[in-house]
Design a protein around this motif. Structure first.
Motif, short mmCIF file in Angstrom:
data_model
loop_
_atom_site.label_atom_id
_atom_site.label_comp_id
_atom_site.label_asym_id
_atom_site.label_seq_id
_atom_site.Cartn_x
_atom_site.Cartn_y
_atom_site.Cartn_z
N ASP A 82 0.85 -1.19 0.00
CA ASP A 82 0.00 0.00 0.00
C ASP A 82 0.89 1.24 0.00
OD1 ASP A 82 -1.84 2.01 0.40
OD2 ASP A 82 -2.87 1.01 2.06
N LEU A 83 0.86 1.96 -1.12
CA LEU A 83 1.71 3.14 -1.29
C LEU A 83 0.91 4.43 -1.20
CD1 LEU A 83 3.81 1.78 -4.30
CD2 LEU A 83 4.43 1.78 -1.88
N ARG A 84 -0.28 4.38 -0.60
CA ARG A 84 -1.14 5.56 -0.56
C ARG A 84 -0.76 6.54 0.54
NH1 ARG A 84 -6.78 2.74 -0.03
NH2 ARG A 84 -5.48 1.50 1.40
N GLY A 85 -0.03 6.10 1.54
CA GLY A 85 0.34 6.98 2.64
C GLY A 85 1.79 7.42 2.57
N ASP A 86 2.24 8.06 3.64
CA ASP A 86 3.63 8.52 3.70
C ASP A 86 4.62 7.37 3.84
OD1 ASP A 86 2.76 11.15 3.51
OD2 ASP A 86 2.67 11.41 5.70
#
Length: 198
Positions: free
Chosen positions: A114-118
């Motif tokens: 999951d690369l959606r956050g920091d």
């Protein structure tokens, strides 16, 4: 968040995996992972599958900012011996002869990155499928390989095609795992990441 609203990236060149993932959503991008798939000395087949699934997801992460990336790998295990993709008909025939009357275990691992956050978050799962081969005659093997040409498949067969005739039975918790991507596990990992599949 719904799956239709997610940038979903498959870290694979496998058309089989892409077709499976498209059962969940038609919006799938596929990027080729540049990974070394060599087995490390003493590495167990299940550990190899898990490591390569994660490595494939990480290999395309730089091209998939803000996305969910799915990496998967499958390792065929005949008594601890890894059966890779045969590449040619002679190797395919030899692999199937070695599987005749035997049980082959398929370890299929998935890594959802999951690369959606920091900070990237990885979710992982693994499936174990046992394939019980019936005794196979050399002429059956030769006819099968000539007809279906399973040269890009671990274990030298396509269970979604004519290869199903090679087996006595299959023991698995996920019927899609043997094709190369366990969708039950993928759905679970998507839910863990806060994505609604249905």
């Amino acid at each position: 968040m719904k799956l239709a609203d997610v940038d979903l990236v498959l870290a694979s060149t496998s058309r089989y995996r892409r077709e499976l993932l498209q059962r969940l959503t038609p919006r799938v991008r596929a990027l080729p992972p540049e990974t070394d798939e060599a087995r490390r000395p003493g590495e167990a087949p299940a550990a190899l599958a898990r490591r390569l699934a994660a490595a494939k997801a990480q290999a395309v992460a730089g091209q998939a900012a803000g996305a969910l990336v799915i990496g998967s790998d499958q390792v065929a295990d005949r008594d601890g011996r890894v059966l890779g993709k045969p590449g040619d008909e002679a190797t395919a025939r030899a692999q199937l002869a070695a599987c005749s009357g035997a049980v082959v275990v398929f370890h299929t691992a998935v890594c959802l990155l999951d690369l959606r956050g920091d900070v990237p978050v990885a979710y992982t799962a693994a499936d174990l499928t046992e394939v019980f081969f019936r005794p196979l005659a050399a002429d059956e093997i030769a006819r099968y390989v000539a007809r279906e040409r399973p040269l890009d498949c671990a274990g030298s067969f396509k269970c979604e095609g004519l290869g199903i005739g090679l087996f006595e039975r299959i023991a698995s918790d996920d019927p899609t795992a043997l094709v190369g991507l366990p969708l039950i596990a993928v759905c679970r990992l998507l839910r863990e990441a806060g994505v609604e599949v249905l």
